[in-house]
Design a protein around this motif. Structure first.
Motif, PDB file in Angstrom:
ATOM      1  N   PRO A   1      57.477  56.444  16.384  1.00  0.00           N
ATOM      2  CA  PRO A   1      57.315  57.151  15.101  1.00  0.00           C
ATOM      3  C   PRO A   1      56.542  58.461  15.257  1.00  0.00           C
ATOM      4  N   ARG A   2      55.475  58.440  16.051  1.00  0.00           N
ATOM      5  CA  ARG A   2      54.703  59.683  16.248  1.00  0.00           C
ATOM      6  C   ARG A   2      55.502  60.694  17.048  1.00  0.00           C
TER       7      ARG A   2
ATOM      8  N   MET B   1      59.121  42.738  18.603  1.00  0.00           N
ATOM      9  CA  MET B   1      59.461  43.896  19.440  1.00  0.00           C
ATOM     10  C   MET B   1      59.421  43.519  20.928  1.00  0.00           C
TER      11      MET B   1
ATOM     12  N   GLY C   1      40.943  52.538  10.826  1.00  0.00           N
ATOM     13  CA  GLY C   1      40.053  52.912  11.935  1.00  0.00           C
ATOM     14  C   GLY C   1      38.713  52.200  11.955  1.00  0.00           C
TER      15      GLY C   1
ATOM     16  N   THR D   1      50.367  48.117  17.732  1.00  0.00           N
ATOM     17  CA  THR D   1      51.177  48.572  16.600  1.00  0.00           C
ATOM     18  C   THR D   1      50.834  47.734  15.372  1.00  0.00           C
TER      19      THR D   1
ATOM     20  N   VAL E   1      51.062  50.736  23.648  1.00  0.00           N
ATOM     21  CA  VAL E   1      52.179  50.754  22.684  1.00  0.00           C
ATOM     22  C   VAL E   1      51.576  50.775  21.284  1.00  0.00           C
ATOM     23  N   GLY E   2      51.799  51.898  20.570  1.00  0.00           N
ATOM     24  CA  GLY E   2      51.153  52.098  19.272  1.00  0.00           C
ATOM     25  C   GLY E   2      49.918  52.947  19.489  1.00  0.00           C
ATOM     26  N   VAL E   3      50.062  54.257  19.183  1.00  0.00           N
ATOM     27  CA  VAL E   3      48.963  55.175  19.515  1.00  0.00           C
ATOM     28  C   VAL E   3      48.384  55.763  18.230  1.00  0.00           C
ATOM     29  N   GLY E   4      47.856  54.871  17.420  1.00  0.00           N
ATOM     30  CA  GLY E   4      47.185  55.311  16.189  1.00  0.00           C
ATOM     31  C   GLY E   4      45.693  55.320  16.420  1.00  0.00           C
TER      32      GLY E   4
ATOM     33  N   ASP F   1      49.557  44.433   6.600  1.00  0.00           N
ATOM     34  CA  ASP F   1      50.789  43.652   6.499  1.00  0.00           C
ATOM     35  C   ASP F   1      50.653  42.452   5.563  1.00  0.00           C
TER      36      ASP F   1
ATOM     37  N   ASP G   1      44.926  38.011  21.579  1.00  0.00           N
ATOM     38  CA  ASP G   1      43.892  37.877  20.551  1.00  0.00           C
ATOM     39  C   ASP G   1      44.527  37.502  19.219  1.00  0.00           C
TER      40      ASP G   1
ATOM     41  N   ALA H   1      39.196  40.664  18.123  1.00  0.00           N
ATOM     42  CA  ALA H   1      39.013  41.916  18.879  1.00  0.00           C
ATOM     43  C   ALA H   1      38.248  42.942  18.035  1.00  0.00           C
ATOM     44  N   GLY H   2      38.496  42.934  16.732  1.00  0.00           N
ATOM     45  CA  GLY H   2      37.853  43.937  15.866  1.00  0.00           C
ATOM     46  C   GLY H   2      36.559  43.455  15.246  1.00  0.00           C
TER      47      GLY H   2
ATOM     48  N   HIS I   1      61.640  51.714  13.293  1.00  0.00           N
ATOM     49  CA  HIS I   1      61.010  51.135  14.494  1.00  0.00           C
ATOM     50  C   HIS I   1      60.238  49.869  14.134  1.00  0.00           C
ATOM     51  N   PRO I   2      60.930  48.843  13.642  1.00  0.00           N
ATOM     52  CA  PRO I   2      60.203  47.628  13.259  1.00  0.00           C
ATOM     53  C   PRO I   2      59.545  46.987  14.481  1.00  0.00           C
TER      54      PRO I   2
ATOM     55  N   ARG J   1      49.197  42.443  16.169  1.00  0.00           N
ATOM     56  CA  ARG J   1      49.518  41.305  15.308  1.00  0.00           C
ATOM     57  C   ARG J   1      50.388  40.338  16.104  1.00  0.00           C
TER      58      ARG J   1
HETATM   59  N1  NAI Z   1      43.000  42.115  16.739  1.00  0.00           N
HETATM   60  C1  NAI Z   1      42.245  42.690  15.833  1.00  0.00           C
HETATM   61  O1  NAI Z   1      41.144  42.254  15.570  1.00  0.00           O
HETATM   62  C2  NAI Z   1      42.734  43.926  15.144  1.00  0.00           C
HETATM   63  C3  NAI Z   1      44.062  44.210  15.041  1.00  0.00           C
HETATM   64  N2  NAI Z   1      44.482  45.364  14.424  1.00  0.00           N
HETATM   65  C4  NAI Z   1      45.922  45.633  14.368  1.00  0.00           C
HETATM   66  O2  NAI Z   1      46.171  46.810  15.119  1.00  0.00           O
HETATM   67  C5  NAI Z   1      47.119  47.589  14.424  1.00  0.00           C
HETATM   68  C6  NAI Z   1      46.981  49.037  14.818  1.00  0.00           C
HETATM   69  O3  NAI Z   1      45.790  49.589  14.320  1.00  0.00           O
HETATM   70  P1  NAI Z   1      45.588  51.170  14.202  1.00  0.00           P
HETATM   71  O4  NAI Z   1      45.758  51.820  15.508  1.00  0.00           O
HETATM   72  O5  NAI Z   1      44.309  51.387  13.519  1.00  0.00           O
HETATM   73  O6  NAI Z   1      46.787  51.533  13.256  1.00  0.00           O
HETATM   74  P2  NAI Z   1      47.412  52.979  13.034  1.00  0.00           P
HETATM   75  O7  NAI Z   1      48.247  52.860  11.821  1.00  0.00           O
HETATM   76  O8  NAI Z   1      46.356  54.005  13.111  1.00  0.00           O
HETATM   77  O9  NAI Z   1      48.366  53.170  14.314  1.00  0.00           O
HETATM   78  C7  NAI Z   1      49.478  52.395  14.589  1.00  0.00           C
HETATM   79  C8  NAI Z   1      50.409  53.221  15.450  1.00  0.00           C
HETATM   80  O10 NAI Z   1      51.508  52.396  15.838  1.00  0.00           O
HETATM   81  C9  NAI Z   1      52.675  53.229  15.824  1.00  0.00           C
HETATM   82  N3  NAI Z   1      53.885  52.433  15.762  1.00  0.00           N
HETATM   83  C10 NAI Z   1      54.508  51.936  14.672  1.00  0.00           C
HETATM   84  N4  NAI Z   1      55.645  51.300  15.038  1.00  0.00           N
HETATM   85  C11 NAI Z   1      55.734  51.408  16.376  1.00  0.00           C
HETATM   86  C12 NAI Z   1      56.674  50.952  17.336  1.00  0.00           C
HETATM   87  N5  NAI Z   1      57.759  50.267  16.990  1.00  0.00           N
HETATM   88  N6  NAI Z   1      56.425  51.227  18.644  1.00  0.00           N
HETATM   89  C13 NAI Z   1      55.337  51.909  19.034  1.00  0.00           C
HETATM   90  N7  NAI Z   1      54.420  52.389  18.147  1.00  0.00           N
HETATM   91  C14 NAI Z   1      54.619  52.133  16.850  1.00  0.00           C
HETATM   92  C15 NAI Z   1      52.464  54.116  14.623  1.00  0.00           C
HETATM   93  O11 NAI Z   1      53.287  55.264  14.683  1.00  0.00           O
HETATM   94  C16 NAI Z   1      50.986  54.428  14.715  1.00  0.00           C
HETATM   95  O12 NAI Z   1      50.735  55.595  15.452  1.00  0.00           O
HETATM   96  C17 NAI Z   1      46.801  47.319  12.942  1.00  0.00           C
HETATM   97  O13 NAI Z   1      47.928  47.559  12.119  1.00  0.00           O
HETATM   98  C18 NAI Z   1      46.430  45.876  12.956  1.00  0.00           C
HETATM   99  O14 NAI Z   1      47.581  45.112  12.727  1.00  0.00           O
HETATM  100  C19 NAI Z   1      43.582  46.263  13.921  1.00  0.00           C
HETATM  101  C20 NAI Z   1      42.245  46.016  13.994  1.00  0.00           C
HETATM  102  C21 NAI Z   1      41.701  44.805  14.559  1.00  0.00           C
END
Ligand code: NAI
Ligand SMILES: O=C(O)C(=O)[C@H](O)COP(=O)(O)O
Length: 387
Positions: free
Chosen positions: A149-150, A193, A89, A180, A123-126, A70, A237, A261-262, A188-189, A213
């Motif tokens: 989205p998925r 949210m 990942g 997310t 919430v957010g299953v990536g 972002d 976090d 966290a990461g 789905h912004p 975030r």
């Molecule tokens: N706190 C930390 O240290 C960290 C934070 N992050 C954050 O975590 C986020 C997610 O990471 P990943 O799972 O690797 O990303 P990813 O892109 O693999 O998965 C994100 C998932 O969220 C879903 N999504 C999008 N809009 C949504 C909505 N409105 N409602 C529900 N689900 C929705 C997507 O379809 C996707 O499946 C990253 O974009 C990053 O901002 C990532 C790593 C470390």
């Protein structure tokens, strides 16, 4: 070839030293003049990568050693013909371990004998959400998944997929964990949210975790909710307006950590490895280096439990020996005690000087006469076992 890089990217010399000259700069305060004569730019999440930073520069490749994107104006980069690569990942397992530790602390605070009695909504299953769900399901938790989205994609392909539920259903769970990306457009912004309406659905006894975030939760609405009765327990976090976060919110939430966290060593080094691979591919160079070759022996490499160990205690001890969020919480609260102008720099210093944290997979657990279910639980979390 000149590579301009955020000084907080680990192992810059080891991965990029023989590709080009490396100029280290502060990611937070990087300006156009820092990058003008660079060929490649390597960043983390704190640098805004956009026209203002890059127009008129020689940069042809941008890599971010992070999952989130972002902070990057992707359409502008594409229009300018600049190759972009992130690190999807890279630190997903680190975030999943952070959430498990937070849930284990919450279960203990609630006096639960078995933490798997908690239901968890993700919430957010990536990459992150799936890794967390996999661990929780193997541990025996009831898990509900929300990812519109998925869900839509799988429906449009008529694929038998996950059994996704709505956000409202997820908010009924004992624990709600947000994973997310931050998005402001699309169908789905995620910006705000979780606002007033969603927060009103949560009540005392429930735990809300945000390790995605900060802007996914409307923090003014959260502050209001936390000032009311029957409010949920909250672990944050990530924050709106990092690094100048709201100290009042820090005061009101149960666990407050500075976006770490990461931050396992594995997660950070894998992030560097992934942008090294992408830059090498872009330049047509062979990929010779691997994250594993740079990971040192962990300070804690072995833990032993015998048949007399209580299962819940054993899991708690092992998880927290690897990572205990209360240490990061104490550091952040202490940083917020400083003068207002000092708090932002202090938040960034906590992240820059983060102590080495290793993932559970770096610890071997020796078990003597323990039950099969304890062995399965350790495996589910990611520990290696010696029986
Ligand atoms: N706190 C930390 O240290 C960290 C934070 N992050 C954050 O975590 C986020 C997610 O990471 P990943 O799972 O690797 O990303 P990813 O892109 O693999 O998965 C994100 C998932 O969220 C879903 N999504 C999008 N809009 C949504 C909505 N409105 N409602 C529900 N689900 C929705 C997507 O379809 C996707 O499946 C990253 O974009 C990053 O901002 C990532 C790593 C470390
Ligand atoms: O990978 C992501 O996305 C993250 O949130 C990172 O853990 C953030 O770390 P920094 O890039 O801010 O050091």
């Amino acid at each position: 070839m000149l590579i301009v890089a955020d000084e907080n990217i680990p192992l810059l010399d080891s991965f990029f030293g023989d590709i080009g000259e490396i100029r280290r700069v502060s990611g937070r305060s990087m300006t156009a003049s820092d990058v003008r004569d660079a060929d490649a730019l390597l960043v983390r999440s704190v640098t805004r990568v956009n026209r203002e930073l890059l127009e008129g520069s020689r940069v042809r490749f941008v890599g971010t050693a992070t999952i989130g994107t972002d902070h990057v104006d992707l359409p502008w980069l594409e229009g300018a013909g600049i190759r972009f690569s992130a690190a999807p990942g890279c630190n997903a397992n680190s975030v999943a371990e952070y959430v498990l530790s937070v849930i284990s602390l919450h279960a203990e605070k609630q006096g639960l004998e078995d933490w798997t009695n908690l239901s968890v909504g993700i919430v957010g299953v990536g990459n992150v959400g799936s890794e967390l769900a996999r661990k929780l399901e193997r541990l025996g938790f009831e898990v509900r998944l929300c990812d519109p989205p998925r869900a839509e994609l799988e429906e449009s392909r008529q694929e038998p997929g996950e059994n996704f539920v709505t956000l409202a259903d997820t908010l009924q769970c004992d624990v709600v964990s947000l994973h997310t990306p931050l998005t402001r457009d699309g169908s789905h912004p995620t910006f705000h949210m979780i606002g007033q309406q969603e927060l009103a659905e949560l009540s005392a006894g429930q735990l809300l975790i945000n390790a995605g975030r900060g802007e996914v939760i409307d923090s003014s609405a959260l502050l209001e909710r936390l000032a009311q009765g029957n409010s949920p327990t909250v672990a944050l976090d990530v924050w709106e307006q990092e690094p100048r976060i709201n100290p009042e919110l820090v005061d009101r939430v149960w666990l407050a950590t500075p976006h770490i966290a990461g931050y396992s060593l594995e997660g950070k080094v894998q992030g560097t490895e992934m942008i090294y691979q992408a830059l090498s591919q872009f330049l047509g160079l062979p990929i010779r280096k691997k994250a594993g070759q740079f990971l040192p022996e962990p300070a804690l490499s072995k833990l032993s439990f015998t048949s007399s160990a209580d299962e819940e205690d054993a899991i708690r001890i092992a998880l927290r020996a690897c990572y205990d969020p209360r240490r990061d919480d104490a550091r952040l609260r202490h940083a917020m005690d400083g003068a207002p102008a000092e708090r932002g720099p202090a938040f960034d210093r906590l992240r820059r000087d983060y102590p080495v944290r290793r993932e559970c997979s770096s610890v071997k657990i020796q078990l003597k006469g323990t039950s099969k279910s304890l062995q399965d639980s350790f495996r589910a979390i990611g520990f290696k076992l010696k029986i």
